[in-house]
Design a protein around this motif. Structure first.
Motif, short mmCIF file in Angstrom:
data_model
loop_
_atom_site.label_atom_id
_atom_site.label_comp_id
_atom_site.label_asym_id
_atom_site.label_seq_id
_atom_site.Cartn_x
_atom_site.Cartn_y
_atom_site.Cartn_z
N LYS A 153 16.40 -19.58 -10.13
CA LYS A 153 15.98 -18.50 -9.94
C LYS A 153 14.88 -18.55 -8.85
O LYS A 153 13.64 -19.44 -9.21
CB LYS A 153 15.46 -17.68 -11.17
CG LYS A 153 16.69 -17.20 -11.90
CD LYS A 153 16.22 -16.55 -13.22
CE LYS A 153 17.29 -16.28 -14.30
NZ LYS A 153 16.62 -15.36 -15.31
N VAL A 154 14.85 -17.96 -7.75
CA VAL A 154 13.74 -18.10 -6.75
C VAL A 154 13.46 -16.79 -6.25
O VAL A 154 14.20 -15.96 -6.16
CB VAL A 154 14.38 -18.79 -5.51
CG1 VAL A 154 13.26 -18.67 -4.36
CG2 VAL A 154 14.55 -20.16 -5.80
N LEU A 155 12.12 -16.34 -6.26
CA LEU A 155 11.50 -15.23 -5.76
C LEU A 155 11.05 -15.26 -4.17
O LEU A 155 10.35 -16.22 -4.04
CB LEU A 155 10.44 -14.94 -6.77
CG LEU A 155 9.80 -13.52 -6.38
CD1 LEU A 155 10.48 -12.46 -6.27
CD2 LEU A 155 8.19 -13.34 -7.12
N LEU A 156 11.51 -14.50 -3.42
CA LEU A 156 11.00 -14.44 -2.19
C LEU A 156 10.49 -13.24 -1.67
O LEU A 156 10.87 -12.18 -1.78
CB LEU A 156 12.42 -14.80 -1.15
CG LEU A 156 12.25 -14.33 0.50
CD1 LEU A 156 11.33 -15.17 1.14
CD2 LEU A 156 13.46 -14.25 1.17
N ILE A 157 9.28 -13.51 -1.29
CA ILE A 157 8.57 -12.29 -0.82
C ILE A 157 8.24 -11.97 0.56
O ILE A 157 7.57 -12.83 1.35
CB ILE A 157 6.70 -12.69 -1.46
CG1 ILE A 157 7.07 -12.64 -2.93
CG2 ILE A 157 6.22 -11.40 -1.24
CD1 ILE A 157 5.71 -13.10 -3.82
N GLY A 158 8.93 -10.94 1.18
CA GLY A 158 9.09 -10.64 2.20
C GLY A 158 10.46 -10.90 2.95
O GLY A 158 10.81 -12.39 2.85
N VAL A 159 11.26 -10.21 3.34
CA VAL A 159 12.44 -10.38 4.08
C VAL A 159 12.23 -10.01 5.47
O VAL A 159 13.39 -9.26 6.09
CB VAL A 159 13.59 -9.92 3.30
CG1 VAL A 159 13.98 -10.68 1.85
CG2 VAL A 159 13.40 -8.50 2.86
N GLY A 160 11.51 -10.39 6.03
CA GLY A 160 11.12 -10.22 7.65
C GLY A 160 11.54 -11.65 8.34
O GLY A 160 12.79 -12.02 8.45
N GLY A 161 10.79 -11.83 9.28
CA GLY A 161 10.97 -12.97 10.32
C GLY A 161 11.37 -14.25 9.40
O GLY A 161 12.09 -14.95 9.64
N LEU A 162 10.39 -14.58 8.61
CA LEU A 162 10.51 -15.80 7.87
C LEU A 162 11.46 -15.65 6.65
O LEU A 162 12.18 -16.43 6.60
CB LEU A 162 9.11 -16.30 7.19
CG LEU A 162 7.99 -16.71 8.01
CD1 LEU A 162 6.57 -16.81 7.31
CD2 LEU A 162 8.47 -17.98 8.57
N GLY A 163 11.46 -14.43 6.27
CA GLY A 163 12.40 -14.18 5.18
C GLY A 163 13.73 -14.18 5.53
O GLY A 163 14.74 -14.69 4.28
N SER A 164 14.21 -13.76 6.48
CA SER A 164 15.51 -13.93 7.03
C SER A 164 16.20 -15.11 6.84
O SER A 164 17.23 -15.36 6.08
CB SER A 164 15.58 -13.23 8.60
OG SER A 164 15.34 -11.90 8.49
#
Length: 390
Positions: A153-164
């Motif tokens: 289980k991984v939490l990604l904060i931000g799905v913009g430039g880096l998060g994509s």
């Protein structure tokens, strides 16, 4: 020169050292420092394996062994189903320069008949074996590692430039549960760098846009969306269920909140940031998280930057200074790689190391990072014990 198969095997056995299964079990019980190498085919491996063994099918041995066991003085015991392939593998390893190789004789079939302990590998479906085949070919991952990813289980904060790129590669890799946090909507100005989104989804919440793409990319992955900003009020609830936090943000306030949550909840953080033509990546593993992972701790974000800079000196997302659209792809891929390494316990993490990238000069540099003994959140005399709302 041998003239028959029987002569060949007899010749090989004269050149190598073999041990009995009884001796192998004694060494395993005594926890002697040997690498147990299973050279059976993958379908045989799925029927059970000796605990602690690594799997490299005989046909891939010469190709994969140096990547898996680079130290040629390592003590290795090969085994197969009956003993013949183990002997051939031991001979091949000796010819490659490995100096401490022995072969078990007979093999796994008799091991089971003797009632010695064995384990069953995690069972992937045929569809999953096909999807993750390139992972399964890597001895460092294999079916056991892939199954571990599917349970992670991984939490990604931000799905913009880096998060994509981070989210796309983690989903493609088979990370079982991927939490994504973002309160923004897709804007046309995002599409120069945020490849997770598209023109047809302008105006949609980024979380909704991301869920559509990631679920379509890999149905194995459960996408948990949080269409909200992470704040001092919700951070505890959001981070609690995840093993690793990945920072895909573009503002200092959120980075400090993520950092403090990682210390309070003993979670490692994979951090990346970009500015104009430059980017950087590191992995923060505070002492509380290092104990869980069994690794040496490193600094936290506050060890490097105790307090946020004034807002006027902290441009975010390239809005004021501009940003090369390709750059988040490079940094995001590095963050995704660090995350997979963390989940699988592979390689050397960027703990205590900052990797910087200058895209104009095409140069990477590495800087050493040290823990601050007076750090206000992870030091022994901490002064920050609750979240600071910046």
């Amino acid at each position: 020169m041998p003239t028959t198969y029987t002569d060949l095997i007899a010749s090989v056995r004269r050149e190598i050292k073999e041990i009995s299964l009884k001796e192998l079990k004694r060494r395993l019980d005594a926890k002697e420092p040997y690498v147990l190498l299973d050279v059976r085919e993958k379908d045989e491996y799925r029927a059970g394996f000796i605990p602690g063994a690594i799997s490299i099918p005989r046909g891939f041995l010469e190709i994969q062994i140096e990547g898996c066991i680079p130290d040629k003085s390592t003590k290795i015991i090969t085994f197969c189903a009956g003993g013949v392939r183990a002997a051939l593998a031991a001979k091949a390893l000796a010819e490659l320069g490995y100096t401490n190789v022995e072969a078990a004789n007979p093999g796994f079939v008799h091991w089971k008949e003797l009632g010695y302990p064995f384990e069953m590998p995690p069972q992937l479906t045929d569809v999953q074996r096909n999807r993750y085949r390139r992972h399964l070919l890597l001895p460092e991952i294999g079916e056991a590692g892939q199954s571990k990813l599917l349970k992670s289980k991984v939490l990604l904060i931000g799905v913009g430039g880096l998060g994509s790129p981070i989210s796309l590669y983690l989903a493609a890799a088979g990370v079982g549960t991927l939490g994504i946090v973002d309160a923004d909507t897709v804007d046309a100005s995002n599409l120069q760098r945020q490849l997770l989104h598209s023109t047809s989804r302008i105006g949609q919440p980024k979380v909704q846009s991301a869920q559509k793409v990631l679920s379509d990319l890999n149905p194995d992955v459960k996408i948990v969306g949080y269409n909200d900003r992470i704040t001092v009020k919700n951070v505890d609830q959001i981070v609690a269920d995840y093993e690793v936090i990945v920072d895909g943000t573009d503002n200092f306030q959120t980075r400090y909140l993520i950092n403090d949550a990682s210390v309070f909840h003993a979670k490692p953080v994979v951090h990346g940031s970009v500015f104009r033509f430059d980017g950087q990546v590191t992995t923060f593993v505070p002492e509380s998280a290092a104990k869980k992972l069994g690794i040496e701790p490193g600094p936290c974000y506050r060890c490097l930057y105790p307090e946020p800079p004034p807002p006027a000196l902290a441009p975010g997302g390239g809005k004021e200074a501009g940003l090369l659209g390709i750059l988040p792809g490079v940094i995001g891929v590095l963050e995704a790689t660090e995350t997979i390494k963390l989940l699988l316990g592979l390689g050397e993490l960027l703990v205590g190391r900052l990797l910087t990238y200058d895209s104009l000069r095409a140069k990477f540099r590495e800087l050493k990072l040290r823990r601050d003994p007076n750090c206000s959140v992870c030091g022994p005399n901490k002064t920050i014990t609750s979240y600071v709302d910046y």
